[in-house]
Design a protein around this motif. Structure first.
Motif, PDB file in Angstrom:
ATOM      1  N   ASP A  24      -4.596  33.615  19.867  1.00  0.00           N
ATOM      2  CA  ASP A  24      -5.144  34.373  18.676  1.00  0.00           C
ATOM      3  C   ASP A  24      -4.148  35.557  18.153  1.00  0.00           C
ATOM      4  OD1 ASP A  24      -7.131  34.424  16.899  1.00  0.00           O
ATOM      5  OD2 ASP A  24      -7.928  36.243  17.942  1.00  0.00           O
ATOM      6  N   THR A  25      -3.679  36.250  19.135  1.00  0.00           N
ATOM      7  CA  THR A  25      -2.636  37.432  19.004  1.00  0.00           C
ATOM      8  C   THR A  25      -1.335  36.819  18.337  1.00  0.00           C
ATOM      9  OG1 THR A  25      -3.483  38.481  20.655  1.00  0.00           O
ATOM     10  CG2 THR A  25      -1.513  39.301  20.046  1.00  0.00           C
ATOM     11  N   ASP A  27      -1.054  34.040  16.528  1.00  0.00           N
ATOM     12  CA  ASP A  27      -1.381  33.617  15.261  1.00  0.00           C
ATOM     13  C   ASP A  27      -1.419  34.831  14.124  1.00  0.00           C
ATOM     14  OD1 ASP A  27      -1.770  31.178  15.488  1.00  0.00           O
ATOM     15  OD2 ASP A  27      -3.939  31.077  15.924  1.00  0.00           O
ATOM     16  N   TRP A 250      -1.250  27.158  20.272  1.00  0.00           N
ATOM     17  CA  TRP A 250      -1.287  27.746  18.997  1.00  0.00           C
ATOM     18  C   TRP A 250      -0.700  26.606  17.774  1.00  0.00           C
ATOM     19  CZ3 TRP A 250       3.767  26.896  17.293  1.00  0.00           C
ATOM     20  CH2 TRP A 250       5.035  26.847  18.242  1.00  0.00           C
TER      21      TRP A 250
END
Ligand code: MG
Length: 256
Positions: A24-25, A27, A250
């Motif tokens: 998530d980071t 992204d 990812w």
């Protein structure tokens, strides 16, 4: 060095939670990397996001590393220290993030092309993603570490790009760097066996030029000797009875 520390199913689930926060980071960083943005700003963004998710940036303070991420533009291959220099159109930026969540470390990287990319740079970035895809596929029970290196080396050769023989992946888990080492070159069948429960960071690092490196005076930044551009793609992947399981998904070529 002892044998690799294998992880049980519950431990792999815990690592997957760490990896989800990391993915998530990444992204977030990939979306934020734009012309005029500095890598120090991306570093702040990552640190705040990881902490908001209950984790810690694994690189911050590791052997006194000053950043929460490694940000490595152009001829900087890996381990770039975030700084105030604004990103420029066409920069090839490797973003490498480590997350510790509930004591479990995961490690992943991707390379983005800022703004309008040169054709050869887009090819280089895609080649590393293809090499990573092939390396992931090799992470299955019955295989060996040599299979992983051979997958990266073979793909790099077919795509006409260079692979750094001395920059390697590694086991990961309670610590950022565990056994075994995971080279990006190798011969099928060589090296340690891949057993269910082994978790490794596989990380092709490729270049358009000669695959030779020099370390900068800051003690961290790894540059290409010839100034050619380099790229880096990395996931944390578990070897399971069902095959490879990417713990830091990812969405590369095969939506890993
Ligand atoms: Mg790594």
């Amino acid at each position: 060095m002892g044998p690799p520390r294998l992880k049980d199913a519950a431990e792999i689930e815990a690592m997957a939670a760490s990896g989800a926060l990391l993915a998530d980071t990444l992204d977030l960083l990939a979306d934020a990397a734009a012309v005029g943005v500095s890598t120090a700003e991306l570093d702040d963004l990552a640190r705040e996001h990881v902490r908001a998710g209950g984790g810690q940036p694994a690189f911050l303070g590791y052997r006194a590393f000053p950043g929460s991420i490694c940000a490595s533009p152009n001829d900087l291959v890996v381990h770039g220290i975030p700084g105030p220099r604004p990103l420029a159109d066409g920069d090839v930026l490797s973003l490498d993030v480590g997350v510790t969540l509930d004591g479990w470390v995961t490690d992943a990287a991707r390379t983005v092309v800022v703004g309008e990319g040169r054709t050869e740079d887009l090819h280089l970035v895609a080649a590393a993603e293809h090499a990573l895809r092939d390396a992931i596929a090799a992470c299955r029970p019955g295989g060996t570490i040599g299979d992983v290196g051979a997958a990266v080396q073979g793909r790099a050769a077919r795509e006409g790009v260079g692979v750094f023989p001395t920059l390697i992946g590694h086991g990961v888990g309670r610590s950022l760097h565990e056994e075994p080492q995971v080279p990006n070159v190798g011969r099928p069948g060589d090296g340690p066996a891949l057993r269910p429960g082994l978790v490794v960071a596989v990380e092709p690092m490729l270049t358009l030029g000669r695959p030779a490196i020099r370390l900068a005076p800051d003690g961290w930044s790894v540059f290409t000797v010839d100034g050619a551009r380099a790229t880096h793609a990395e996931v944390t992947v578990a070897v399971t009875d069902d095959g490879p399981r990417v713990l830091t998904p990812w969405g590369g070529p095969d939506r890993w």
